[in-house]
Design a protein around this motif. Sequence first.
Motif, PDB file in Angstrom:
ATOM      1  N   ASN A  76       0.873  -1.175   0.000  1.00 17.51           N
ATOM      2  CA  ASN A  76       0.000   0.000   0.000  1.00 17.51           C
ATOM      3  C   ASN A  76       0.913   1.228   0.000  1.00 17.51           C
ATOM      4  OD1 ASN A  76      -1.660   2.164   0.624  1.00 17.51           O
ATOM      5  ND2 ASN A  76      -2.801   1.091   2.210  1.00 17.51           N
ATOM      6  N   ILE A  77       0.952   1.954  -1.120  1.00 16.32           N
ATOM      7  CA  ILE A  77       1.925   3.047  -1.233  1.00 16.32           C
ATOM      8  C   ILE A  77       1.298   4.389  -0.845  1.00 16.32           C
ATOM      9  CG2 ILE A  77       3.297   1.805  -2.943  1.00 16.32           C
ATOM     10  CD1 ILE A  77       2.142   3.755  -5.070  1.00 16.32           C
ATOM     11  N   TRP A  78       0.422   4.378   0.152  1.00 20.12           N
ATOM     12  CA  TRP A  78      -0.221   5.613   0.602  1.00 20.12           C
ATOM     13  C   TRP A  78       0.797   6.689   0.964  1.00 20.12           C
ATOM     14  CZ3 TRP A  78       0.551   7.720   5.452  1.00 20.12           C
ATOM     15  CH2 TRP A  78       1.273   6.908   6.347  1.00 20.12           C
ATOM     16  N   ASP A  79       1.956   6.282   1.488  1.00 25.13           N
ATOM     17  CA  ASP A  79       2.936   7.277   1.922  1.00 25.13           C
ATOM     18  C   ASP A  79       3.787   7.809   0.767  1.00 25.13           C
ATOM     19  OD1 ASP A  79       4.032   4.739   1.752  1.00 25.13           O
ATOM     20  OD2 ASP A  79       5.413   5.005   3.412  1.00 25.13           O
ATOM     21  N   LEU A  80       3.598   7.259  -0.445  1.00 23.35           N
ATOM     22  CA  LEU A  80       4.241   7.804  -1.637  1.00 23.35           C
ATOM     23  C   LEU A  80       3.280   8.665  -2.448  1.00 23.35           C
ATOM     24  CD1 LEU A  80       6.283   4.730  -2.973  1.00 23.35           C
ATOM     25  CD2 LEU A  80       6.905   6.377  -1.191  1.00 23.35           C
ATOM     26  N   GLN A  81       2.059   8.857  -1.950  1.00 20.26           N
ATOM     27  CA  GLN A  81       1.022   9.532  -2.743  1.00 20.26           C
ATOM     28  C   GLN A  81       0.316  10.617  -1.929  1.00 20.26           C
ATOM     29  OE1 GLN A  81      -1.115   5.829  -3.771  1.00 20.26           O
ATOM     30  NE2 GLN A  81      -0.458   6.108  -5.879  1.00 20.26           N
ATOM     31  N   HIS A  82       1.072  11.446  -1.236  1.00 19.13           N
ATOM     32  CA  HIS A  82       0.449  12.407  -0.329  1.00 19.13           C
ATOM     33  C   HIS A  82      -0.360  13.464  -1.076  1.00 19.13           C
ATOM     34  CE1 HIS A  82       2.342  16.460  -0.401  1.00 19.13           C
ATOM     35  NE2 HIS A  82       3.271  15.833  -1.087  1.00 19.13           N
ATOM     36  N   GLU A  83      -0.111  13.668  -2.374  1.00 20.29           N
ATOM     37  CA  GLU A  83      -0.883  14.655  -3.123  1.00 20.29           C
ATOM     38  C   GLU A  83      -2.341  14.231  -3.311  1.00 20.29           C
ATOM     39  OE1 GLU A  83       3.375  14.790  -4.742  1.00 20.29           O
ATOM     40  OE2 GLU A  83       1.933  13.248  -4.162  1.00 20.29           O
ATOM     41  N   PHE A  84      -2.628  12.949  -3.182  1.00 17.87           N
ATOM     42  CA  PHE A  84      -3.939  12.427  -3.538  1.00 17.87           C
ATOM     43  C   PHE A  84      -4.863  12.372  -2.327  1.00 17.87           C
ATOM     44  CE2 PHE A  84      -1.462   9.891  -6.940  1.00 17.87           C
ATOM     45  CZ  PHE A  84      -1.334  11.037  -7.706  1.00 17.87           C
ATOM     46  N   GLN A  85      -5.143  13.513  -1.733  1.00 18.77           N
ATOM     47  CA  GLN A  85      -6.010  13.609  -0.571  1.00 18.77           C
ATOM     48  C   GLN A  85      -6.682  14.970  -0.559  1.00 18.77           C
ATOM     49  OE1 GLN A  85      -3.403  13.067   2.778  1.00 18.77           O
ATOM     50  NE2 GLN A  85      -2.151  14.834   2.300  1.00 18.77           N
ATOM     51  N   SER A  86      -7.769  15.063   0.213  1.00 16.39           N
ATOM     52  CA  SER A  86      -8.511  16.324   0.216  1.00 16.39           C
ATOM     53  C   SER A  86      -9.408  16.386   1.445  1.00 16.39           C
ATOM     54  CB  SER A  86      -9.360  16.441  -1.049  1.00 16.39           C
ATOM     55  OG  SER A  86     -10.030  17.684  -1.098  1.00 16.39           O
ATOM     56  N   ALA A  87      -9.997  17.585   1.634  1.00 21.14           N
ATOM     57  CA  ALA A  87     -10.942  17.815   2.735  1.00 21.14           C
ATOM     58  C   ALA A  87     -12.338  17.346   2.342  1.00 21.14           C
ATOM     59  CB  ALA A  87     -10.970  19.300   3.090  1.00 21.14           C
ATOM     60  N   ALA A  88     -13.130  17.019   3.349  1.00 28.00           N
ATOM     61  CA  ALA A  88     -14.536  16.660   3.146  1.00 28.00           C
ATOM     62  C   ALA A  88     -15.256  16.773   4.478  1.00 28.00           C
ATOM     63  CB  ALA A  88     -14.677  15.246   2.595  1.00 28.00           C
ATOM     64  N   ASP A  89     -16.558  17.018   4.413  1.00 27.78           N
ATOM     65  CA  ASP A  89     -17.386  17.082   5.611  1.00 27.78           C
ATOM     66  C   ASP A  89     -17.942  15.685   5.873  1.00 27.78           C
ATOM     67  OD1 ASP A  89     -18.899  17.820   7.743  1.00 27.78           O
ATOM     68  OD2 ASP A  89     -20.406  18.928   6.586  1.00 27.78           O
ATOM     69  N   ILE A  90     -17.177  14.876   6.602  1.00 19.91           N
ATOM     70  CA  ILE A  90     -17.580  13.503   6.902  1.00 19.91           C
ATOM     71  C   ILE A  90     -18.334  13.503   8.227  1.00 19.91           C
ATOM     72  CG2 ILE A  90     -16.775  11.156   7.300  1.00 19.91           C
ATOM     73  CD1 ILE A  90     -14.291  11.872   5.653  1.00 19.91           C
ATOM     74  N   LYS A  91     -19.521  12.974   8.209  1.00 23.48           N
ATOM     75  CA  LYS A  91     -20.412  13.040   9.370  1.00 23.48           C
ATOM     76  C   LYS A  91     -20.306  11.756  10.196  1.00 23.48           C
ATOM     77  CE  LYS A  91     -23.537  15.862   6.599  1.00 23.48           C
ATOM     78  NZ  LYS A  91     -23.045  17.125   7.175  1.00 23.48           N
ATOM     79  N   VAL A  92     -20.409  11.898  11.490  1.00 25.98           N
ATOM     80  CA  VAL A  92     -20.450  10.772  12.419  1.00 25.98           C
ATOM     81  C   VAL A  92     -21.894  10.575  12.856  1.00 25.98           C
ATOM     82  CG1 VAL A  92     -19.686   9.905  14.667  1.00 25.98           C
ATOM     83  CG2 VAL A  92     -18.096  11.176  13.200  1.00 25.98           C
ATOM     84  N   GLY A  93     -22.368   9.327  12.828  1.00 27.05           N
ATOM     85  CA  GLY A  93     -23.739   9.034  13.224  1.00 27.05           C
ATOM     86  C   GLY A  93     -24.762   9.318  12.139  1.00 27.05           C
ATOM     87  N   GLU A  94     -24.311   9.604  10.918  1.00 24.96           N
ATOM     88  CA  GLU A  94     -25.187   9.825   9.773  1.00 24.96           C
ATOM     89  C   GLU A  94     -24.581   9.132   8.557  1.00 24.96           C
ATOM     90  OE1 GLU A  94     -26.278  13.922   9.042  1.00 24.96           O
ATOM     91  OE2 GLU A  94     -25.732  14.467  11.094  1.00 24.96           O
ATOM     92  N   TRP A  95     -25.439   8.886   7.561  1.00 26.50           N
ATOM     93  CA  TRP A  95     -24.947   8.305   6.324  1.00 26.50           C
ATOM     94  C   TRP A  95     -24.087   9.313   5.572  1.00 26.50           C
ATOM     95  CZ3 TRP A  95     -25.067   3.337   5.935  1.00 26.50           C
ATOM     96  CH2 TRP A  95     -26.135   2.587   6.431  1.00 26.50           C
ATOM     97  N   ASN A  96     -22.989   8.838   5.025  1.00 31.17           N
ATOM     98  CA  ASN A  96     -22.147   9.610   4.117  1.00 31.17           C
ATOM     99  C   ASN A  96     -22.212   8.942   2.754  1.00 31.17           C
ATOM    100  OD1 ASN A  96     -20.424  11.584   5.954  1.00 31.17           O
ATOM    101  ND2 ASN A  96     -20.556   9.619   7.020  1.00 31.17           N
ATOM    102  N   HIS A  97     -22.549   9.735   1.746  1.00 32.89           N
ATOM    103  CA  HIS A  97     -22.675   9.186   0.394  1.00 32.89           C
ATOM    104  C   HIS A  97     -21.370   9.427  -0.368  1.00 32.89           C
ATOM    105  CE1 HIS A  97     -24.709   7.656  -3.135  1.00 32.89           C
ATOM    106  NE2 HIS A  97     -24.211   8.675  -3.835  1.00 32.89           N
ATOM    107  N   VAL A  98     -20.825   8.355  -0.939  1.00 33.17           N
ATOM    108  CA  VAL A  98     -19.568   8.423  -1.668  1.00 33.17           C
ATOM    109  C   VAL A  98     -19.793   7.950  -3.098  1.00 33.17           C
ATOM    110  CG1 VAL A  98     -17.155   7.665  -1.746  1.00 33.17           C
ATOM    111  CG2 VAL A  98     -18.306   7.964   0.469  1.00 33.17           C
ATOM    112  N   LYS A  99     -19.266   8.712  -4.052  1.00 35.18           N
ATOM    113  CA  LYS A  99     -19.355   8.326  -5.465  1.00 35.18           C
ATOM    114  C   LYS A  99     -17.965   8.372  -6.083  1.00 35.18           C
ATOM    115  CE  LYS A  99     -20.971  11.051  -8.834  1.00 35.18           C
ATOM    116  NZ  LYS A  99     -21.911  11.746  -9.752  1.00 35.18           N
ATOM    117  N   LEU A 100     -17.611   7.288  -6.785  1.00 40.34           N
ATOM    118  CA  LEU A 100     -16.360   7.207  -7.518  1.00 40.34           C
ATOM    119  C   LEU A 100     -16.675   7.108  -9.004  1.00 40.34           C
ATOM    120  CD1 LEU A 100     -15.594   6.264  -4.599  1.00 40.34           C
ATOM    121  CD2 LEU A 100     -13.983   4.679  -5.657  1.00 40.34           C
TER     122      LEU A 100
END
Length: 379
Positions: free
Chosen positions: A132-156
Amino acid sequence: MKGIIIASAFLLTYTIVIAQKQKLPKSKNEVIEVPFTPDSWIFNEGKVEFLTYKGRQSVKLNGQSGGMICKNLQFSDGTIEFDAEVTSANPFPQLYFRWKNENEAEHVYLRTGVKKMGFDAVQYASIINGVNIWDLQHEFQSAADIKVGEWNHVKLVVSGKRLRVYVNNVDKPILDIPCMEGNTTEGSIAILSSFEGTTYFSNLVVKPNETEGLNGEPAPDITRHDTRYIRNWQVSQPEPLPHGTEINLFAYPQRNDWENIHAEQRGLINLSRKFGRSDSRRVVWLRATIQSENEQSQVLKLGFSDDVWVLVNRKPVYVDKSIYALNMRKSPNGRISLDNSSFPIQLVKGENEILIAVANDFYGWGIIARLENVNGLEF
């Protein structure tokens, strides 16, 4: 090891038999609703719970559940949508796609403990050659309003080398990946919840070939016009370097095992892709040659994972470490970047040899090297 997303036990637990898998229909109009029922998934018996949650057919996972892999499903390009709810700000819901086996896949995950404006709430990473090369890909991340105790809808939205990620029905993608770096072009879909706490998954929908017009060709590498990157190296074969052992910089060994290696996107020398996973610490040597018109001082910016020893013309000039698990992390948060280090080097007129020993036993392995300028230089 908060912030590290990998499912080693999950990936090693399951092997999908190719005969079990059938390709998804090619019709652009067909929507595949994957039911959360035991007959649709490969999973750890007794470790997951299929249930109705908040009126929805769902599955309940925790950090001990392991992963779940869709049966009879091969995905290449198209749209994947799902809902995830966490009961605390601890678990990391993950979706794997183009999952071939424990060694090769792509995945996206939510870091639910990150605040609304946290730049690393949503991340993409590749599984390459068992790493898992997550530590070689630090550019590939972003902010989001992720809720706790509620559904979060994700689309790829997946198209060729391109990926767009949407979270909670935002109009624009949270992540827009210019070039996915995994080796697979098709495979199964899998889900996982890592770390402590509970994640519920629901409403997994796959729309094969529905790419919303996203061009599948990789976007240009933003570093490709920057001539300061040292892109062409030779690399030695890996050798054991047990913890507590250091490189003797005054007794450089003569070698005859050099192979050429070239930078990938972002100037990355990806040793994980070449050498794969190891559970013990290993070291390789990298060698590059620079021709200089005159004697000059330079500054070398070096991103690395995890330990480096640098020699210029066989003289030691720099030693450093970026060890995530021991809180010895270089910015940004132990991930490879030109922000990791910067130091002066002296070049002589004529040929100069850059030697870098790179040791690693923790996720991604590699370097990025760039000089301050290239006046009077040839690589």
